[in-house]
Scaffold this active site. Structure first.
Site, mmCIF file in Angstrom:
data_model
loop_
_atom_site.group_PDB
_atom_site.id
_atom_site.type_symbol
_atom_site.label_atom_id
_atom_site.label_comp_id
_atom_site.label_asym_id
_atom_site.label_seq_id
_atom_site.Cartn_x
_atom_site.Cartn_y
_atom_site.Cartn_z
ATOM 1 N N PRO A 208 0.782 -1.443 0.033
ATOM 2 C CA PRO A 208 -0.055 -0.109 -0.179
ATOM 3 C C PRO A 208 0.934 1.407 -0.086
ATOM 4 O O PRO A 208 1.876 1.318 0.511
ATOM 5 C CB PRO A 208 -0.597 -0.338 0.798
ATOM 6 C CG PRO A 208 -0.751 -1.209 1.754
ATOM 7 C CD PRO A 208 0.938 -2.265 1.291
ATOM 8 N N THR A 213 -2.604 3.439 -6.887
ATOM 9 C CA THR A 213 -3.961 4.027 -7.822
ATOM 10 C C THR A 213 -3.303 5.429 -8.662
ATOM 11 O O THR A 213 -3.619 5.304 -9.498
ATOM 12 C CB THR A 213 -4.618 4.593 -6.560
ATOM 13 O OG1 THR A 213 -4.746 3.487 -5.820
ATOM 14 C CG2 THR A 213 -5.927 5.198 -6.990
ATOM 15 N N GLU A 428 26.109 -7.985 2.243
ATOM 16 C CA GLU A 428 25.498 -8.737 0.893
ATOM 17 C C GLU A 428 26.714 -8.017 -0.191
ATOM 18 O O GLU A 428 26.729 -8.932 -1.168
ATOM 19 C CB GLU A 428 24.287 -7.253 0.352
ATOM 20 C CG GLU A 428 22.862 -7.015 1.228
ATOM 21 C CD GLU A 428 22.406 -9.135 1.267
ATOM 22 O OE1 GLU A 428 22.838 -9.908 -0.064
ATOM 23 O OE2 GLU A 428 22.039 -9.024 2.219
HETATM 24 P P1 ADP Z 1 -1.766 2.435 -3.516
HETATM 25 O O1 ADP Z 1 -2.473 2.797 -4.420
HETATM 26 O O2 ADP Z 1 -0.879 2.070 -3.695
HETATM 27 O O3 ADP Z 1 -1.774 1.815 -2.334
HETATM 28 P P2 ADP Z 1 -1.334 5.720 -4.052
HETATM 29 O O4 ADP Z 1 -1.157 5.760 -5.561
HETATM 30 O O5 ADP Z 1 -3.144 5.594 -3.235
HETATM 31 O O6 ADP Z 1 -0.442 4.294 -3.762
HETATM 32 O O7 ADP Z 1 -0.707 6.407 -3.063
HETATM 33 C C1 ADP Z 1 -0.772 7.618 -2.482
HETATM 34 C C2 ADP Z 1 -0.279 8.606 -2.216
HETATM 35 O O8 ADP Z 1 1.486 8.373 -2.177
HETATM 36 C C3 ADP Z 1 -0.112 8.770 -3.761
HETATM 37 O O9 ADP Z 1 -1.081 10.222 -4.177
HETATM 38 C C4 ADP Z 1 0.997 9.975 -3.713
HETATM 39 O O10 ADP Z 1 0.630 11.224 -3.321
HETATM 40 C C5 ADP Z 1 1.821 9.511 -2.911
HETATM 41 N N1 ADP Z 1 2.736 8.241 -4.106
HETATM 42 C C6 ADP Z 1 3.425 7.387 -4.196
HETATM 43 N N2 ADP Z 1 3.926 7.244 -4.969
HETATM 44 C C7 ADP Z 1 3.785 8.033 -5.510
HETATM 45 C C8 ADP Z 1 5.218 8.300 -6.602
HETATM 46 N N3 ADP Z 1 5.438 7.140 -7.743
HETATM 47 N N4 ADP Z 1 5.040 9.516 -7.166
HETATM 48 C C9 ADP Z 1 4.483 10.421 -6.373
HETATM 49 N N5 ADP Z 1 3.895 10.117 -5.217
HETATM 50 C C10 ADP Z 1 3.349 9.192 -5.073
HETATM 51 ZN ZN ZN Z 2 22.595 -13.487 3.132
#
Ligand code: ADP
Ligand code: ZN
Length: 598
Positions: A208, A213, A428
């Protein structure tokens, strides 16, 4: 983003709520009226409880109606139209009994409305006012959720808060791979004309907060198509058929809006959920089946792409992963130091951040953090800065926020202390260097000290073609490689840790197999000794257990010594590579090879 959708829906919900309250008041009125006018309308015949069970087993029962909370059942038999009454121990006990019968393979439907066999229904609700009102309330709330049309549409084409790939930091390879889908959504005719088969479903796997998303939204934003999202848990309903009908509605809506993207969060809620709650399991299967039916029922020219997210791909029903369904998987891992810096930069955009802030430094302190956690840190920092009376967010504010979040995270053991990082880096580096000096061992593909699963770090090797046979030398060298981690800890830090636990387990198993299965020990000879009940061989007698143990120990000791001597001769490299790892957290096979060229 998710919250915004909720807000949108909130006002709609409020109106529905008001309507429902009014309906409830009217219903209570009607109920009261009926209650007064509806005294004892039938004189039923009674059947004994045990007789009823027998009749259920003999398939003689057409229908059973039950009032939740009451201890009487109304029974209809197959061959007459009379109503029978049965006294049961309790509603709960009776439902459990029926569930048992369903599990034993009896054809019984547990449903809420009139249909064939057993139905547990709130009939004669009027005899028990408070329960009746409660049940009606529950039904209305559930129905209302249905009314509230759960597929949330976020129309990228009209929204001014469009998410694009620019909002997604890091994840370059993933973006490249997913750009294909954007291109398809923009030019479907080209692909169709070419006869290309486009991926229907893509599974995004990852913890998560890693941005699943976000990236799904970004695809919609890039392609300028509507984004319809729904969470797997929203499909799961106590009342039969709702989940499946929701899936149907979702796809109906998508077909009207095509080209578009459907995003199903937490798909494991549909694909793997198992509970004892009444009817929930069959309900869940219905939902899953409906999803499969919808996915298979697409026309070639329908430009709808389904993205689904999960943290537990291994839990998913295999049927979901077949060709034409979610046949592509993209794993989104926690960001490395570069990725973290980029994520911090993106989330620093709208904030009043002082120029003295060094985001690279913050990125260095936040190994193992997800994008969501990093975004949270900057938000915390803004709060901290305000509280501290600063005009801008200072570096110290962010550090304070990191600490605050870190303490919260320590429990989940995700944050890595400097000491642990150093230990992992040497461990590692030890594996990687030792393997480099052993001709049978594969080339290093990647070395990382970013935690993954239970491991604090990992060394990945390039895999060559499948082999039929493994030589004794190769197995011995594998033991040396495995013990390279422990050896490095010992030599460089003069202490050893639990980090080598699984290496030791694997090494011991290999050594045992060498002796017990493959007959690679001179002393024991070519004997198969594994899983034998009695450890006794014609040559070695009862002593064999001891002998095997000694031979295993000899193999392991030799390997450990060899690993130590390789590392001692290359202390310089060990320090260099461990330091590089501490700095970069992850080094590629090519970068690793550079250390050996001079
Ligand atoms: P998931 O769906 O994997 O649980 P989300 O897409 O809901 O995660 O991510 C939650 C928030 O975290 C996003 O709205 C964003 O603000 C931030 N976030 C996560 N990954 C990134 C990323 N690679 N770049 C920028 N913001 C990110
Ligand atoms: Zn090891």
């Amino acid at each position: 983003m998710k919250d915004k959708d909720k807000e949108k829906n909130n006002s709609k919900y409020k109106i529905i709520y008001t309507i429902i309250i009014i309906v409830i008041i009217i219903l209570i009125g009607i109920l009261g009226y009926i209650l007064i006018n509806n005294n004892k309308n039938s004189t039923d015949t009674t059947i004994a409880y045990t007789d009823l069970i027998k009749k259920i087993d003999n398939n003689e029962v057409k229908k059973i109606e039950m009032t939740v909370g009451s201890t009487t059942l109304k029974v209809n038999l197959n061959d007459d139209d009379k109503d029978y009454k049965t006294i049961i121990p309790s509603t709960q006990a009776f439902i459990e009994l029926i569930q048992q019968k369903v599990q034993d393979g009896k054809q019984i439907d547990l449903i809420q409305n009139d249909q064939n066999v057993v139905l547990v229904i709130m009939d004669r609700i009027f005899t028990f006012m408070p329960t009746a009102i409660l049940i009606i309330l529950i039904i209305l709330i559930v129905k209302m959720q249905g009314l509230g049309d759960k597929g949330k549409v976020y129309d990228a084409a009209t929204s001014n808060t469009k998410t694009t790939f620019d909002d997604v930091a890091g994840l370059d390879e993933e973006k490249t791979e997913l750009y294909e889908i954007v291109h398809f959504l923009k030019n479907p005719e080209k692909y169709i004309k070419m006869g290309a088969k486009i991926p229907r479903g893509v599974l995004l796997c990852g913890k998560p907060g890693t941005g699943k998303t976000l990236i799904a939204r970004a695809i919609a934003g890039e392609a300028n198509v509507p984004f319809i999202s729904m969470s797997g848990s929203e499909f799961i309903e106590m009342f039969a058929g709702l989940g499946a009908s929701r899936v149907r509605k979702l796809f109906e809506k998508a077909k009207k809006m095509a080209p578009c993207i459907i995003f199903i969060d937490e798909i494991d809620a549909i694909g793997s959920r198992r509970t004892n709650a009444m009817g929930a399991e069959t309900e869940n299967n219905q939902t899953l089946n409906q999803l499969l039916v919808e996915m298979d029922g697409f026309e070639v020219n329908e430009t709808i792409i389904i993205l689904a997210a999960t943290n537990r791909p291994e839990m998913l029903d295999q049927a979901l992963l077949r060709p034409g369904r979610f046949d592509r998987q993209i794993t989104i891992s926690t960001p490395d130091i570069k990725g973290r810096e980029e994520i911090l930069k993106i989330h620093a955009r709208g904030k009043n951040i002082s120029s003295e802030v060094d985001l690279r430094d913050i990125a260095g302190d936040t190994a193992g953090f997800t994008g969501a956690e990093l975004s949270n840190i900057l938000n915390e920092a803004a709060i901290t800065a305000t509280r501290n009376g600063h005009v801008e967010i200072l570096h110290s504010d962010i550090e304070e926020a990191v600490k605050k979040v870190t303490v919260g995270l320590e429990k989940t053991s995700r944050i890595i202390s400097e000491k642990d990082k150093k230990l992992t880096a040497y461990h590692e580096a030890g594996h990687a260097i030792v393997s480099k000096f052993l001709p049978t061992q594969e080339d290093v593909k990647e070395v990382s000290i970013i935690p993954r699963g239970h491991a604090g770090g990992y060394t990945m090797y390039k895999t060559v073609e499948d082999k039929y046979y493994i030589s004794k030398t190769e197995m011995e060298e594998r033991l040396i490689t495995l013990l390279g981690g422990r050896a490095a800890e010992k030599i460089a830090l003069n202490d050893i840790s639990t980090g080598a636990g699984s290496d030791i387990q694997v090494a011991t198993q290999i050594a045992k197999d060498m002796i017990e299965v493959y007959g690679m020990s001179e002393t024991v000879g070519p004997l198969f000794l594994k899983n034998e009940n009695t450890y006794e061989s014609p040559i070695l007698g009862e002593n064999i257990e001891n002998v095997v143990g000694q031979e295993v120990k000899k193999l392991i000791d030799n390997a450990y010594n060899k690993a130590q001597s390789i590392l001692k001769e290359n202390m310089n490299l060990l320090d260099k590579i461990a330091n590089e790892l501490l700095m970069k957290e992850k080094i590629s096979g090519e970068e690793f090879e550079q250390f050996f060229k001079n």
